[in-house]
Scaffold this active site. Structure first.
Site, PDB file in Angstrom:
ATOM      1  N   PHE A 161      -1.694  15.869   4.713  1.00  0.00           N
ATOM      2  CA  PHE A 161      -1.996  15.249   3.422  1.00  0.00           C
ATOM      3  C   PHE A 161      -0.778  15.385   2.515  1.00  0.00           C
ATOM      4  CE2 PHE A 161      -3.869  14.528  -0.704  1.00  0.00           C
ATOM      5  CZ  PHE A 161      -4.723  13.475  -0.444  1.00  0.00           C
TER       6      PHE A 161
ATOM      7  N   ARG B 287       1.332  12.292  -8.792  1.00  0.00           N
ATOM      8  CA  ARG B 287       1.810  10.929  -8.538  1.00  0.00           C
ATOM      9  C   ARG B 287       3.256  10.737  -9.011  1.00  0.00           C
ATOM     10  NH1 ARG B 287      -2.509   7.637  -6.948  1.00  0.00           N
ATOM     11  NH2 ARG B 287      -4.517   8.002  -7.970  1.00  0.00           N
TER      12      ARG B 287
ATOM     13  N   GLU C 271       0.840  -1.201   0.000  1.00  0.00           N
ATOM     14  CA  GLU C 271       0.000   0.000   0.000  1.00  0.00           C
ATOM     15  C   GLU C 271       0.874   1.249   0.000  1.00  0.00           C
ATOM     16  OE1 GLU C 271      -2.364   1.636  -0.698  1.00  0.00           O
ATOM     17  OE2 GLU C 271      -4.203   1.265   0.361  1.00  0.00           O
ATOM     18  N   ASP C 272       0.327   2.354  -0.455  1.00  0.00           N
ATOM     19  CA  ASP C 272       1.060   3.614  -0.395  1.00  0.00           C
ATOM     20  C   ASP C 272       1.031   4.210   1.009  1.00  0.00           C
ATOM     21  OD1 ASP C 272      -1.677   4.168  -0.563  1.00  0.00           O
ATOM     22  OD2 ASP C 272      -1.479   5.621  -2.193  1.00  0.00           O
TER      23      ASP C 272
ATOM     24  N   ASP D 112      -4.074   5.301   6.451  1.00  0.00           N
ATOM     25  CA  ASP D 112      -4.594   6.499   7.090  1.00  0.00           C
ATOM     26  C   ASP D 112      -5.637   6.048   8.122  1.00  0.00           C
ATOM     27  OD1 ASP D 112      -4.923   9.324   7.299  1.00  0.00           O
ATOM     28  OD2 ASP D 112      -6.563   9.307   5.877  1.00  0.00           O
TER      29      ASP D 112
HETATM   30  P1  IMP Z   1      -7.624   4.850   4.527  1.00  0.00           P
HETATM   31  O1  IMP Z   1      -8.723   3.924   4.113  1.00  0.00           O
HETATM   32  O2  IMP Z   1      -8.158   6.040   5.269  1.00  0.00           O
HETATM   33  O3  IMP Z   1      -6.521   4.169   5.299  1.00  0.00           O
HETATM   34  O4  IMP Z   1      -7.052   5.485   3.213  1.00  0.00           O
HETATM   35  C1  IMP Z   1      -6.090   4.875   2.452  1.00  0.00           C
HETATM   36  C2  IMP Z   1      -5.999   5.502   1.092  1.00  0.00           C
HETATM   37  O5  IMP Z   1      -6.314   6.882   1.128  1.00  0.00           O
HETATM   38  C3  IMP Z   1      -4.588   5.432   0.567  1.00  0.00           C
HETATM   39  O6  IMP Z   1      -4.378   4.242  -0.151  1.00  0.00           O
HETATM   40  C4  IMP Z   1      -4.509   6.660  -0.311  1.00  0.00           C
HETATM   41  O7  IMP Z   1      -4.976   6.350  -1.604  1.00  0.00           O
HETATM   42  C5  IMP Z   1      -5.438   7.637   0.342  1.00  0.00           C
HETATM   43  N1  IMP Z   1      -4.714   8.600   1.203  1.00  0.00           N
HETATM   44  C6  IMP Z   1      -4.716   8.655   2.552  1.00  0.00           C
HETATM   45  N2  IMP Z   1      -3.943   9.656   3.025  1.00  0.00           N
HETATM   46  C7  IMP Z   1      -3.415  10.233   1.925  1.00  0.00           C
HETATM   47  C8  IMP Z   1      -2.485  11.330   1.740  1.00  0.00           C
HETATM   48  O8  IMP Z   1      -1.975  11.972   2.667  1.00  0.00           O
HETATM   49  N3  IMP Z   1      -2.183  11.634   0.440  1.00  0.00           N
HETATM   50  C9  IMP Z   1      -2.703  10.966  -0.621  1.00  0.00           C
HETATM   51  N4  IMP Z   1      -3.549   9.930  -0.491  1.00  0.00           N
HETATM   52  C10 IMP Z   1      -3.912   9.575   0.766  1.00  0.00           C
HETATM   53 MG    MG Z   2      -4.404   4.109  -2.338  1.00  0.00          MG
END
Ligand code: IMP
Ligand code: MG
Length: 183
Positions: A155, A168, A102-103, A106
């Site tokens: 962010f 990206r 995963e990137d 969050d």
């Molecule tokens: P989660 O479900 O809240 O954990 O969100 C995960 C996804 O949200 C990641 O795979 C990203 O695609 C996106 N995301 C969360 N935080 C960021 C950020 O700071 N920058 C860009 N994308 C984010």
């Molecule tokens: Mg993502």
């Protein structure tokens, strides 16, 4: 900094060199830990694509790779908690050792959904490797075994991460100027 996109950045938080060094370290660690396993690396599109491409070249083991795409944010900056599979795996993972790449984690809602979904296919194991972790924002209880960097609640964009599908391709990770989010 030299590209036009750089002018939208307030600061760089992880340089190209920091990313390269950490990806090498993770690759060494994963090479040790997945020895004698039936490794399949699953990248979550699109954010993890750049990290995954670099990471797998640092893992000195036989492996399969595959990708999944899920919807999470759209163009906004907060998770809805509603996750949809847009592209499923092509491979079967039954009996295999899955490493999800995963990137960023969050809220953790996206990964929680993915892990539960993949678990039902009876793999031998599922581990998570994320480039970035924002633990202060965690809502879902998930175990992240491998993590590149812990970052504060900001962010970020670059090295795969987007804002509205832009940035990206930046080779480093940074924070956008506040006015970019509101225009
Ligand atoms: P989660 O479900 O809240 O954990 O969100 C995960 C996804 O949200 C990641 O795979 C990203 O695609 C996106 N995301 C969360 N935080 C960021 C950020 O700071 N920058 C860009 N994308 C984010
Ligand atoms: Mg993502």
């Amino acid at each position: 900094m030299s590209m036009a996109m750089d002018q939208d950045l307030e600061k760089v938080i992880l340089s190209k060199e920091q990313l390269t060094d950490r990806v090498k370290e993770l690759g060494l660690q994963l090479t040790k830990e997945f020895q004698d396993k039936q490794l399949i690396v699953v990248g979550i599109l699109r954010g993890a694509a750049l990290f995954m491409a670099d990471l797998i070249r640092e893992i000195d083991l036989p492996m399969e790779i595959d990708f999944m795409a899920v919807s999470s944010y759209g163009v906004a900056t907060k998770s809805s908690g509603v996750v949809r599979i847009l592209k499923d795996l092509d491979s079967t993972i039954t009996g295999k050792d899955v490493l999800i790449v995963e990137d960023i984690v969050d809220s953790g809602l996206t990964l929680k959904y993915i892990v539960e979904n993949l678990q039902s296919r009876k793999p031998n194991s599922i581990k998570i490797c994320t480039l970035l972790d924002k633990p202060s924002r965690r809502v879902a209880g998930i175990d992240v075994q491998y993590n590149g960097f812990v970052i504060p609640d900001e962010f970020v964009v670059g090295y795969g991460l987007d804002y509205g599908e832009k940035y990206r391709n930046l080779p480093y990770i940074g924070v956008l100027k506040p006015e970019i989010y509101t225009t």
